[in-house]
Write a protein that holds these residues in place. Structure first.
Motif, PDB file in Angstrom:
ATOM      1  N   LEU A 222     -58.605-110.665  14.464  1.00  0.00           N
ATOM      2  CA  LEU A 222     -58.564-109.305  15.181  1.00  0.00           C
ATOM      3  C   LEU A 222     -57.717-108.112  14.605  1.00  0.00           C
ATOM      4  CD1 LEU A 222     -58.165-111.070  18.860  1.00  0.00           C
ATOM      5  CD2 LEU A 222     -60.229-110.317  17.878  1.00  0.00           C
ATOM      6  N   MET A 223     -56.749-108.654  14.018  1.00  0.00           N
ATOM      7  CA  MET A 223     -56.009-107.573  12.878  1.00  0.00           C
ATOM      8  C   MET A 223     -56.635-107.060  12.081  1.00  0.00           C
ATOM      9  SD  MET A 223     -52.792-107.251  14.411  1.00  0.00           S
ATOM     10  CE  MET A 223     -51.641-107.250  13.197  1.00  0.00           C
ATOM     11  N   ASP A 224     -57.526-107.920  11.442  1.00  0.00           N
ATOM     12  CA  ASP A 224     -58.342-107.456  10.415  1.00  0.00           C
ATOM     13  C   ASP A 224     -59.301-106.443  10.966  1.00  0.00           C
ATOM     14  OD1 ASP A 224     -59.142-107.626   7.458  1.00  0.00           O
ATOM     15  OD2 ASP A 224     -60.814-108.299   8.234  1.00  0.00           O
ATOM     16  N   GLU A 225     -60.013-106.510  11.952  1.00  0.00           N
ATOM     17  CA  GLU A 225     -60.940-105.844  12.826  1.00  0.00           C
ATOM     18  C   GLU A 225     -60.591-104.422  12.851  1.00  0.00           C
ATOM     19  OE1 GLU A 225     -62.450-107.768  16.100  1.00  0.00           O
ATOM     20  OE2 GLU A 225     -63.580-109.504  14.839  1.00  0.00           O
ATOM     21  N   GLN A 226     -59.081-104.399  13.364  1.00  0.00           N
ATOM     22  CA  GLN A 226     -58.624-103.253  13.541  1.00  0.00           C
ATOM     23  C   GLN A 226     -57.848-102.547  12.265  1.00  0.00           C
ATOM     24  OE1 GLN A 226     -56.347-102.879  17.073  1.00  0.00           O
ATOM     25  NE2 GLN A 226     -57.756-104.057  18.223  1.00  0.00           N
ATOM     26  N   GLY A 227     -57.971-103.268  11.088  1.00  0.00           N
ATOM     27  CA  GLY A 227     -57.506-102.493   9.997  1.00  0.00           C
ATOM     28  C   GLY A 227     -55.970-102.566   9.980  1.00  0.00           C
ATOM     29  N   LEU A 228     -55.217-103.573  10.467  1.00  0.00           N
ATOM     30  CA  LEU A 228     -53.921-103.986  10.390  1.00  0.00           C
ATOM     31  C   LEU A 228     -53.434-105.260   9.585  1.00  0.00           C
ATOM     32  CD1 LEU A 228     -53.298-103.599  14.314  1.00  0.00           C
ATOM     33  CD2 LEU A 228     -52.935-101.705  12.588  1.00  0.00           C
ATOM     34  N   GLN A 229     -52.522-105.059   8.996  1.00  0.00           N
ATOM     35  CA  GLN A 229     -51.655-106.232   8.546  1.00  0.00           C
ATOM     36  C   GLN A 229     -51.174-107.091   9.271  1.00  0.00           C
ATOM     37  OE1 GLN A 229     -49.756-104.856   4.697  1.00  0.00           O
ATOM     38  NE2 GLN A 229     -50.254-102.903   5.320  1.00  0.00           N
ATOM     39  N   TRP A 230     -50.536-108.184   9.026  1.00  0.00           N
ATOM     40  CA  TRP A 230     -49.804-109.160   9.838  1.00  0.00           C
ATOM     41  C   TRP A 230     -48.915-108.932  10.639  1.00  0.00           C
ATOM     42  CZ3 TRP A 230     -45.147-110.792   9.737  1.00  0.00           C
ATOM     43  CH2 TRP A 230     -44.221-110.442   8.732  1.00  0.00           C
ATOM     44  N   VAL A 233     -48.672-103.413  10.676  1.00  0.00           N
ATOM     45  CA  VAL A 233     -48.638-101.961   9.723  1.00  0.00           C
ATOM     46  C   VAL A 233     -49.942-101.802   9.269  1.00  0.00           C
ATOM     47  CG1 VAL A 233     -47.914-101.070   7.767  1.00  0.00           C
ATOM     48  CG2 VAL A 233     -46.333-102.376   9.242  1.00  0.00           C
ATOM     49  N   PRO A 234     -50.780-100.617   9.524  1.00  0.00           N
ATOM     50  CA  PRO A 234     -51.804-100.341   8.905  1.00  0.00           C
ATOM     51  C   PRO A 234     -52.112-100.702   7.454  1.00  0.00           C
ATOM     52  CG  PRO A 234     -51.134 -98.308  10.127  1.00  0.00           C
ATOM     53  CD  PRO A 234     -50.020 -99.312   9.779  1.00  0.00           C
ATOM     54  N   LYS A 235     -53.712-101.253   7.172  1.00  0.00           N
ATOM     55  CA  LYS A 235     -53.702-101.584   5.923  1.00  0.00           C
ATOM     56  C   LYS A 235     -53.445-100.245   4.929  1.00  0.00           C
ATOM     57  CE  LYS A 235     -56.753-105.361   6.578  1.00  0.00           C
ATOM     58  NZ  LYS A 235     -57.980-105.738   6.591  1.00  0.00           N
ATOM     59  N   GLY A 236     -52.967-100.301   3.607  1.00  0.00           N
ATOM     60  CA  GLY A 236     -52.575 -99.252   2.801  1.00  0.00           C
ATOM     61  C   GLY A 236     -51.289 -98.641   3.134  1.00  0.00           C
ATOM     62  N   VAL A 237     -50.579 -99.358   3.941  1.00  0.00           N
ATOM     63  CA  VAL A 237     -49.226 -99.039   3.884  1.00  0.00           C
ATOM     64  C   VAL A 237     -48.426-100.044   3.334  1.00  0.00           C
ATOM     65  CG1 VAL A 237     -47.178 -98.370   5.477  1.00  0.00           C
ATOM     66  CG2 VAL A 237     -49.577 -97.119   5.852  1.00  0.00           C
ATOM     67  N   PHE A 240     -42.567-101.509   5.146  1.00  0.00           N
ATOM     68  CA  PHE A 240     -41.779-100.901   6.434  1.00  0.00           C
ATOM     69  C   PHE A 240     -41.212 -99.619   6.324  1.00  0.00           C
ATOM     70  CE2 PHE A 240     -42.702-102.622  10.378  1.00  0.00           C
ATOM     71  CZ  PHE A 240     -42.934-104.015  10.374  1.00  0.00           C
ATOM     72  N   ASP A 241     -40.474 -99.547   5.103  1.00  0.00           N
ATOM     73  CA  ASP A 241     -39.841 -98.193   4.810  1.00  0.00           C
ATOM     74  C   ASP A 241     -41.039 -97.121   4.907  1.00  0.00           C
ATOM     75  OD1 ASP A 241     -37.672 -96.435   4.145  1.00  0.00           O
ATOM     76  OD2 ASP A 241     -38.854 -96.424   2.138  1.00  0.00           O
ATOM     77  N   GLN A 242     -42.098 -97.381   4.387  1.00  0.00           N
ATOM     78  CA  GLN A 242     -43.148 -96.158   4.100  1.00  0.00           C
ATOM     79  C   GLN A 242     -43.697 -95.964   5.436  1.00  0.00           C
ATOM     80  OE1 GLN A 242     -46.537 -97.356   1.685  1.00  0.00           O
ATOM     81  NE2 GLN A 242     -47.552 -95.686   2.234  1.00  0.00           N
ATOM     82  N   TYR A 243     -43.819 -97.031   6.323  1.00  0.00           N
ATOM     83  CA  TYR A 243     -44.451 -97.035   7.567  1.00  0.00           C
ATOM     84  C   TYR A 243     -43.150 -96.201   8.539  1.00  0.00           C
ATOM     85  CZ  TYR A 243     -46.501 -98.662  11.962  1.00  0.00           C
ATOM     86  OH  TYR A 243     -47.188 -98.603  13.244  1.00  0.00           O
ATOM     87  N   GLU A 244     -41.852 -96.513   8.294  1.00  0.00           N
ATOM     88  CA  GLU A 244     -40.902 -95.788   9.122  1.00  0.00           C
ATOM     89  C   GLU A 244     -40.999 -94.121   8.809  1.00  0.00           C
ATOM     90  OE1 GLU A 244     -37.458 -98.034   7.907  1.00  0.00           O
ATOM     91  OE2 GLU A 244     -38.108 -99.681   9.412  1.00  0.00           O
ATOM     92  N   LYS A 245     -41.152 -93.944   7.627  1.00  0.00           N
ATOM     93  CA  LYS A 245     -41.273 -92.525   6.986  1.00  0.00           C
ATOM     94  C   LYS A 245     -42.214 -91.795   7.805  1.00  0.00           C
ATOM     95  CE  LYS A 245     -38.490 -93.164   2.683  1.00  0.00           C
ATOM     96  NZ  LYS A 245     -38.892 -93.017   1.357  1.00  0.00           N
ATOM     97  N   ASP A 246     -43.479 -92.623   7.998  1.00  0.00           N
ATOM     98  CA  ASP A 246     -44.754 -91.845   8.554  1.00  0.00           C
ATOM     99  C   ASP A 246     -44.510 -91.792  10.262  1.00  0.00           C
ATOM    100  OD1 ASP A 246     -47.505 -91.256   8.523  1.00  0.00           O
ATOM    101  OD2 ASP A 246     -47.565 -92.868   9.788  1.00  0.00           O
ATOM    102  N   ILE A 247     -43.852 -92.825  10.682  1.00  0.00           N
ATOM    103  CA  ILE A 247     -43.525 -92.666  11.927  1.00  0.00           C
ATOM    104  C   ILE A 247     -42.567 -91.345  12.461  1.00  0.00           C
ATOM    105  CG2 ILE A 247     -42.178 -93.759  13.972  1.00  0.00           C
ATOM    106  CD1 ILE A 247     -43.121 -96.259  12.915  1.00  0.00           C
ATOM    107  N   ALA A 248     -41.523 -91.158  11.402  1.00  0.00           N
ATOM    108  CA  ALA A 248     -40.760 -90.201  11.571  1.00  0.00           C
ATOM    109  C   ALA A 248     -41.418 -88.772  11.369  1.00  0.00           C
ATOM    110  CB  ALA A 248     -39.375 -90.325  10.549  1.00  0.00           C
TER     111      ALA A 248
END
Length: 257
Positions: A222-230, A233-237, A240-248
């Protein structure tokens, strides 16, 4: 095997978070008939899901066999056990044990889930790092683990369960959040369980069950179907540091609107 409903129970969930897998784990271990209604987290506060759960949180179930719609994972646990665990596969019939199972389920919902969730939020998802908040919730996690360690340490070696001499739904309820502890605390698996060998053995025994492995295989799909990693975090990110910067950045952009 539990009494199986003739029509499948519908389970509404968003794949990333732990609480939905608490319910799937129980359904799998009981061998019950169910189907999953998986949707994106961004739609959790929107219709049609808010028609199912006006609080806009997952999981929720619809049981056509009893004409019941139910939300809150703890309430769902108690319902499934009372309705379908007729052979007491994952529960006890005796008065004392039944109330102790309920006690531990309430501790999981009030003690484990909220503190683990808040720690994960401030550790990884909050727009700014607030060390006092991270420290508070990390300390609460360690306190919850120490409570469990003390209880298990007081039991005989062959009865390493919270209630009685077998695994019950009370034990199972703790698995999904403990499974995410390395991520939540940003520590290695060995660091997470430092000083809690009995809790580690208890947890690792349950995640070795076929029912949990099946649950995680479903989650991965189901995660794969939505383009998410385990970790959600979205695939391609990549981090977590990169994800946090994107959120900020998105938070800052929202403030400027």
């Amino acid at each position: 095997m539990a009494t199986n409903p003739p029509e499948p129970i519908r389970v509404w969930l968003t794949p990333p978070g732990p609480n939905s897998w608490k319910v799937i784990f129980l359904l799998e271990e009981l061998g019950l008939n169910y189907v999953i209604k998986s949707f994106s987290f961004e739609n959790v506060k929107k219709k049609p899901f808010t028609d199912i759960n006006p609080n806009g949180r997952v999981p929720a179930i619809e049981d056509p066999n009893t004409d019941l719609t139910l939300w809150e994972s703890g309430a769902i646990y108690q319902y499934l056990i009372k309705t379908y665990d007729t052979k007491r596969q994952l529960s006890h019939d005796a008065h004392k044990e039944r109330h102790l199972e309920s006690q531990w389920l309430h501790f999981q919902m009030s003690g484990q889930g909220p503190y683990y969730g808040q720690c994960g939020w401030f550790q990884h998802l909050h727009a700014e790092k607030i060390q006092s908040a991270i420290g508070r919730y990390a300390n609460e996690i360690k306190r919850v683990i120490s409570v469990l360690e003390g209880v298990l340490a007081a039991k005989d070696a062959d009865k390493q369960w919270l209630v009685g001499d077998k695994m019950t739904y009370a034990d199972m309820a703790f698995v999904p959040w403990n499974f995410r502890l390395a991520e939540v605390l940003n520590q290695s698996w060995d660091e997470v369980w430092d000083g809690a060998p009995r809790v580690r053995a208890w947890h690792e025994g349950m995640v070795g069950l076929p029912s949990w492995k099946r649950s995680m295989e479903i989650r991965a799909r189901l995660m794969d179907e939505q383009g998410l990693q385990w970790n959600g975090v979205p695939k391609g990110v990549e981090t977590f540091d990169q994800y946090e910067k994107d959120i900020a950045a998105r938070a800052a952009a929202g403030e400027k609107k």
